[in-house]
Each structure stands twice: as structure tokens, then as C-alpha cells.
Design an enzyme around this catalytic site. Structure first.
Site, PDB file in Angstrom:
ATOM      1  N   ARG A 180      -1.446  -8.132 -21.283  1.00  0.00           N
ATOM      2  CA  ARG A 180      -2.265  -7.827 -22.454  1.00  0.00           C
ATOM      3  C   ARG A 180      -1.685  -6.701 -23.308  1.00  0.00           C
ATOM      4  NH1 ARG A 180      -5.317  -3.817 -22.094  1.00  0.00           N
ATOM      5  NH2 ARG A 180      -7.032  -4.524 -23.405  1.00  0.00           N
ATOM      6  N   PRO A 198       0.818  -1.225   0.000  1.00  0.00           N
ATOM      7  CA  PRO A 198       0.000   0.000   0.000  1.00  0.00           C
ATOM      8  C   PRO A 198       0.848   1.271   0.000  1.00  0.00           C
ATOM      9  CG  PRO A 198      -0.688  -1.486   1.768  1.00  0.00           C
ATOM     10  CD  PRO A 198       0.582  -2.037   1.206  1.00  0.00           C
ATOM     11  N   ASP A 220      -8.342   0.308 -26.451  1.00  0.00           N
ATOM     12  CA  ASP A 220      -8.958   0.206 -25.138  1.00  0.00           C
ATOM     13  C   ASP A 220      -9.121   1.524 -24.422  1.00  0.00           C
ATOM     14  OD1 ASP A 220      -9.416  -2.466 -24.882  1.00  0.00           O
ATOM     15  OD2 ASP A 220      -7.311  -2.843 -24.447  1.00  0.00           O
ATOM     16  N   GLU A 228       2.047  -7.981   8.402  1.00  0.00           N
ATOM     17  CA  GLU A 228       2.124  -6.519   8.450  1.00  0.00           C
ATOM     18  C   GLU A 228       3.064  -5.963   7.391  1.00  0.00           C
ATOM     19  OE1 GLU A 228      -0.150  -5.235  10.541  1.00  0.00           O
ATOM     20  OE2 GLU A 228      -0.483  -7.385  10.820  1.00  0.00           O
TER      21      GLU A 228
END
Ligand code: 4GX
Length: 261
Positions: free
Chosen positions: A153, A88, A168, A115
Site C-alpha cells: 500500500r 521471532p 495514514d 522450530e
């Protein structure tokens, strides 16, 4: 592209490697992919990969020695590979970062649990710290799959139609236009007539406007970042004019009726 994922749950990747575009890319040797078990690099009797945090507190931290050994072994297998830690605290993943990673020869994805990992791993052995978004997962594995999915992709030959990735969402900084297929009428709702007309230029123009409108309504933040081309500026100005006309007419009526609104 060669991928090696480092995880204490390598089996989580089995269904991922064996379905759809990823499976076909492996079969066609566009990519190679494997998940290695960090536990196999823990050389104590119980193959422990985590330990209690220095300084106390709840939760566990991934020990540095097994992780370092696993990263070094993977680097040996793919010369020149870059290492990614899913966390994160990382840079938030987006299509531009996916494009950058798609140019590399190899990626070693480090998926932490608990953690987190010992800080000293990050400094010496990690090239990219990446987050897939501002929310907390139970581990880096799903985040790793998302990176591999979005990157694969973009590798030439991974998708059937060679140019499909370029059409896209995000390739032009906007969302995609609306899509329709048969039947012509579904639960009373019709397919836009122009799409049935066979006029390729009109269809292309409708799709550009559809993409612009959807982006304006659903993701205006994308338009603020985008370099608009002449046609897009023209279309937005026309919509602005139409909206002003509607509002002016509304205020005029309100004024005639002596209303405050
Ligand atoms: N985007 N998590 C990783 C353990 C951890 C913490 C710190 C390394 C450093 C996440 C995300 C995410 C939860 C995966 C914590 N490992 N990963 N994990 N968002 O939330 O990538």
C-alpha cells in the site's frame, strides 16, 4: 515490486492475492506476486523439507538444501531482490521498515514452519530477518502476508487516491483522527458539529487536535518518540494548563474541607 514467497503451504496465499488492494495492484501491474512450494526443491523420493535437530530435542528443523535451492531459484527470477526470513528473532516490523522495503524492486519472503530453519541459511542467503511482533505463530506465512500488505500500500499507484498513504496513521508519527459518516446521530451519539460546518480550516485544525488527543490517550509512547511541531507543542501546553487548573481547583477544595487527599 515483485514478490516471491517460499513456503510449504503456497495455497494459503490464494485468497490473499485475490482480494482488495493486493488484487488490484496485481491487475494493474504495480506488483507481481507468487508463492512457490519449497517441497518442489526437495529432490529425494518423498520430497522431505524437515529433519530432526542435531543435538536432540523435540521438534523439527527445515533442511537447508531445499530452502537454499528455492531461494536461489527465486533470486534468479527477480534480479536484485532482497530476501526476508520471517522469524521471532528478527527486527520488529514497523512502518519505517515498511517504507524501506517499499523502495525495493523485489522481495523473496522465506516462511518457515516447525522450530525454524537451519542456521546456515540465515547467514549466507538472508538479507533481513523480520518479526511481526513478540508472539509465536505456527509458521511464517501470515507474517509474510502482513509484510506484503503493509509494503504494497506504500508503493505509488497501489492505493486509489495517490496521496492516501501519506495521510495514514504513523505517516506523521501519530494515530489518525477520529472518523465519522452518516447518520448524524447514531444511538443518541452526535457527530462533532465542526465536521458538518464546511469550514475547511477549522476541520483541519479539529483533525490535528483529534489525532494528538487520541495518540496521547491511546499510544503515549508514540509521542515520546515524535518530533513535535510548534502547533502540537502549543496544543499540548494548553491541555497541560487546563489539566493543572482542574487539579489545582480540586486540591484547593480538598484543602478547604480539611481532607488529606
Ligand atoms: N514474526 N513464527 C516462523 C518458524 C521459524 C522459527 C525460527 C524461522 C526461524 C513469527 C513472528 C513467528 C513462528 C514464524 C516460528 N522460522 N514470524 N516460525 N512472530 O512467530 O514472524
Amino acid at each position: 515490486m515483485h514478490y516471491i514467497v517460499l513456503t510449504i503451504f503456497p495455497q494459503m496465499f490464494n485468497p490473499f492475492w485475490t482480494h482488495g488492494i493486493i488484487r488490484r495492484a496485481i491487475e494493474n501491474k504495480i506488483i507481481s506476486a507468487s508463492a512457490a512450494d519449497i517441497r518442489e526443491y526437495a529432490h529425494d523420493r518423498h520430497q522431505v523439507t524437515d529433519d530432526r535437530p542435531y543435538g536432540g530435542g523435540s521438534g523439527m528443523v527445515m533442511k537447508p538444501e531445499p530452502l537454499a535451492a528455492a531461494i536461489r531459484a527465486a533470486s534468479q527470477e527477480i534480479p536484485g531482490a532482497k530476501t526476508v526470513l520471517l522469524t521471532p528473532q528478527g527486527k520488529v516490523f514497523n512502518q519505517n521498515l515498511a517504507r524501506e522495503l517499499a523502495t525495493l524492486n523485489g522481495l523473496i519472503l522465506v516462511c518457515g514452519r516447525y522450530e525454524g530453519v537451519d542456521e546456515r541459511i540465515c547467514h549466507d542467503l538472508i538479507d533481513y530477518e523480520i518479526s511481526i511482533g513478540d508472539y509465536v505463530l505456527t509458521g511464517g506465512e501470515v507474517a509474510g502476508m502482513i509484510i506484503i500488505d503493509a509494503v504494497t500500500r506504500l508503493i505509488p499507484g497501489a492505493l486509489g487516491g495517490e496521496d492516501a498513504a501519506e495521510k495514514d496513521s504513523f505517516s506523521n508519527g501519530m494515530l489518525e483522527h477520529a472518523h465519522y459518516t452518516r447518520p448524524r446521530i447514531f444511538e443518541g451519539k452526535k457527530v462533532p458539529e465542526v465536521l458538518l460546518s464546511g469550514h475547511h480550516l477549522e476541520i483541519e485544525s479539529w483533525r490535528l487536535k483529534s489525532a494528538l488527543m487520541r495518540t496521547l490517550l491511546k499510544r503515549p509512547d508514540l509521542l515520546l518518540q515524535k518530533d513535535l511541531d510548534r502547533q502540537e507543542v502549543k496544543t499540548l501546553n494548553r491541555w497541560r494548563y487546563d489539566i493543572e487548573e482542574i487539579l489545582n481547583s480540586h486540591y484547593k477544595k480538598a484543602g478547604e474541607n480539611g481532607e488529606k487527599k
